[in-house]
Write a protein that holds these residues in place. Sequence first.
Motif, short mmCIF file in Angstrom:
data_model
loop_
_atom_site.label_atom_id
_atom_site.label_comp_id
_atom_site.label_asym_id
_atom_site.label_seq_id
_atom_site.Cartn_x
_atom_site.Cartn_y
_atom_site.Cartn_z
N GLU A 439 0.83 -1.21 0.00
CA GLU A 439 0.00 0.00 0.00
C GLU A 439 0.87 1.26 0.00
O GLU A 439 0.58 2.21 -0.74
N THR A 440 1.92 1.26 0.81
CA THR A 440 2.81 2.42 0.85
C THR A 440 3.53 2.61 -0.47
O THR A 440 3.65 3.73 -0.99
N ARG A 441 4.01 1.50 -1.07
CA ARG A 441 4.72 1.60 -2.36
C ARG A 441 3.80 2.17 -3.43
O ARG A 441 4.20 3.04 -4.21
N MET A 442 2.54 1.71 -3.46
CA MET A 442 1.63 2.19 -4.49
C MET A 442 1.25 3.66 -4.26
O MET A 442 1.11 4.42 -5.22
N THR A 443 1.11 4.05 -3.01
CA THR A 443 0.83 5.46 -2.72
C THR A 443 1.96 6.34 -3.23
O THR A 443 1.72 7.38 -3.86
N ILE A 444 3.19 5.94 -2.98
CA ILE A 444 4.36 6.71 -3.43
C ILE A 444 4.38 6.80 -4.95
O ILE A 444 4.58 7.88 -5.52
N LEU A 445 4.15 5.69 -5.62
CA LEU A 445 4.20 5.69 -7.09
C LEU A 445 3.08 6.54 -7.68
O LEU A 445 3.31 7.30 -8.64
N LYS A 446 1.87 6.43 -7.14
CA LYS A 446 0.74 7.21 -7.67
C LYS A 446 0.98 8.71 -7.49
O LYS A 446 0.75 9.51 -8.42
N LEU A 447 1.42 9.12 -6.30
CA LEU A 447 1.63 10.55 -6.05
C LEU A 447 2.84 11.06 -6.82
O LEU A 447 2.85 12.22 -7.26
N SER A 498 5.50 11.44 -18.36
CA SER A 498 4.21 10.77 -18.19
C SER A 498 4.33 9.25 -18.16
O SER A 498 3.33 8.56 -17.98
N ASN A 499 5.56 8.74 -18.35
CA ASN A 499 5.72 7.28 -18.43
C ASN A 499 5.27 6.57 -17.15
O ASN A 499 4.66 5.49 -17.20
N LEU A 500 5.55 7.16 -15.98
CA LEU A 500 5.16 6.52 -14.73
C LEU A 500 3.63 6.50 -14.59
O LEU A 500 3.05 5.50 -14.16
N PHE A 501 2.97 7.60 -14.97
CA PHE A 501 1.51 7.64 -14.89
C PHE A 501 0.90 6.56 -15.78
O PHE A 501 -0.04 5.86 -15.38
N GLU A 502 1.45 6.43 -16.99
CA GLU A 502 0.94 5.41 -17.91
C GLU A 502 1.16 4.00 -17.35
O GLU A 502 0.29 3.13 -17.47
N ALA A 503 2.32 3.78 -16.69
CA ALA A 503 2.62 2.46 -16.14
C ALA A 503 1.73 2.12 -14.95
O ALA A 503 1.30 0.98 -14.79
N VAL A 504 1.42 3.11 -14.11
CA VAL A 504 0.65 2.87 -12.90
C VAL A 504 -0.85 2.82 -13.17
O VAL A 504 -1.57 1.96 -12.65
N PHE A 505 -1.33 3.77 -13.99
CA PHE A 505 -2.78 3.89 -14.19
C PHE A 505 -3.27 3.30 -15.53
O PHE A 505 -4.46 3.08 -15.69
N GLY A 506 -2.35 3.10 -16.48
CA GLY A 506 -2.74 2.52 -17.76
C GLY A 506 -3.29 3.49 -18.76
O GLY A 506 -3.82 3.09 -19.81
N TYR A 507 -3.19 4.80 -18.49
CA TYR A 507 -3.70 5.82 -19.41
C TYR A 507 -2.54 6.56 -20.06
O TYR A 507 -1.56 6.94 -19.39
N LYS A 508 -2.66 6.80 -21.36
CA LYS A 508 -1.74 7.68 -22.05
C LYS A 508 -2.19 9.12 -21.79
O LYS A 508 -3.39 9.38 -21.76
N VAL A 509 -1.24 10.02 -21.56
CA VAL A 509 -1.59 11.41 -21.19
C VAL A 509 -1.32 12.32 -22.38
O VAL A 509 -0.23 12.30 -22.96
N ILE A 510 -2.32 13.13 -22.71
CA ILE A 510 -2.21 14.08 -23.83
C ILE A 510 -2.57 15.48 -23.31
O ILE A 510 -3.56 15.64 -22.59
#
Length: 512
Positions: A439-447, A498-510
């Motif tokens: 849970e802590t690892r995922m919180t860090i990655l998301k933020l 944006s690579n981390l956002f795409e890896a964590v959430f699965g969305y490409k950012v435009i």
Amino acid sequence: MTETKAVIEIGSTGIRLLVVELTQSSSATPQWHTVDKSELPIPLGRDVFTTGIVSRDTLLSCLHIIYRFQEQLKAWYIEPENIAVIATSALRLARNRDAVLDRIMVKTGFRVKVIDGIEQNRLMYLGVWDSFADNRDIIENHNAIILEVGGGATDIMLMAQGKIAGVHTLKLGTIIIEQHLKSMASARDTYRFLEDYIRVMRSSMDQELNFSNITQFVAVGQDAQIIAKNCGVHIGSKLWRISREQFSAFTDEVQSYSAEECVLKFKISYNEAQTFAISLMTYKFFLQFTQADYILVPNTNTREGLILSVIQQPNQELQENFLSQIAASAWNLARRYKTDEQHADSVRIIALKLFDGLKDELGLAPEGRIILEVAAILHDIGVFIGVDDHHLHSSYIINHSDIFGLSRDQLDMISQISYGHRGKTSSRDLPHFAKQDRETRMTILKLTALLRIADALDRGHGKKIQDFTIQFHSDTLIIRCAGTHSLALEQRALEEKSNLFEAVFGYKVILS
């Protein structure tokens, strides 16, 4: 509806019990009043600050006192989940702390929470804030120092016009000072050492709030309450006031008393009597550097602060005030290291807007928002040391600083988020990242993913992007900005970050 809660505090000079009854009315915040309290002396601090460990005899005394309190609590029929046991600086610094905590847990069933200096500051603030309920203007409209001299540490909060300017926990407690007395030729030499030490510490804290501009002096703690009861006047239901002259005269008089005389005159334990004069002199030395005309003594303590932290969570006004104090403390740290405030504020605004707009996607606890806000304020703080590898410097500074209201674990998360904000580095690179729970690892990655996008959207440090909307289209997150200015620089930065956002959430950012 009524509910009974209890707090047991294992301190440097004694173990203390507080039992309160909560009454839930139609209002959001329960009302509470004390129904029972007890205190028994123990030389815990004397052990730890002399030898570094809790002795066998002291451990047995500690267990005996907790047994007694357990029997006392049975009369109140309190559910186990409504009993909190906390420990402060003495147990925190003991080399055999884990063994002591284990013995207490095995023998009594209590799991002791050892609170750090930052947490103790937070609880002190809650207690003081409650005590000033009828006199808020004293704190909100003046510069103030809030000071608690304990057995193993001195906790300090500096407030500028009601906002936190700095928090400190000094390894300067009455028992530690007493040890100096034994190694110096006279008490005068010890007090000269103490005064010089405080003068040096004052000069470093002047960067946060100049002591010569402090007009309100708040003394927290049992020793301060003793002097208030002897020569103070009530100015509120839980607040005393003592003139500067009366405080100094009383303190000077106490210096001539023996420990035995203090026991008789003030009805305190011998352990407390041994350091009572030292405690008052410490307050006096801090007082002499301020412009305060009187001392304010709130009738509160760490135990009440813990009760308040539990029962006042539903109070929206208190929560907003508390969160604003955390942010104020973070901004004060940023200013000390000459952070680009315009850029930090722009990243903060964007990051929080992303957090609020993606709340359903994030799946994070509400505390994630303040963690992200502080990380946004401080992500570039390491530039003060050097632009190259400033993410490393930011992480180090955050991890070795105090921010009001945040625990060491939360500061560690913020340091990891700041470390990973550049895009070329990741919190995964840090040695202890993999050792944390999922849970802590995922919180860090998301933020971290949100902070990277917010930083990219202010790549030019020009606050061009303030007004935007968020839309989802299939597997794409579209950030639409208002205005007609060119976004080429920000779009390129977003491609990098944006690579981390795409890896964590699965969305490409435009960005459009």
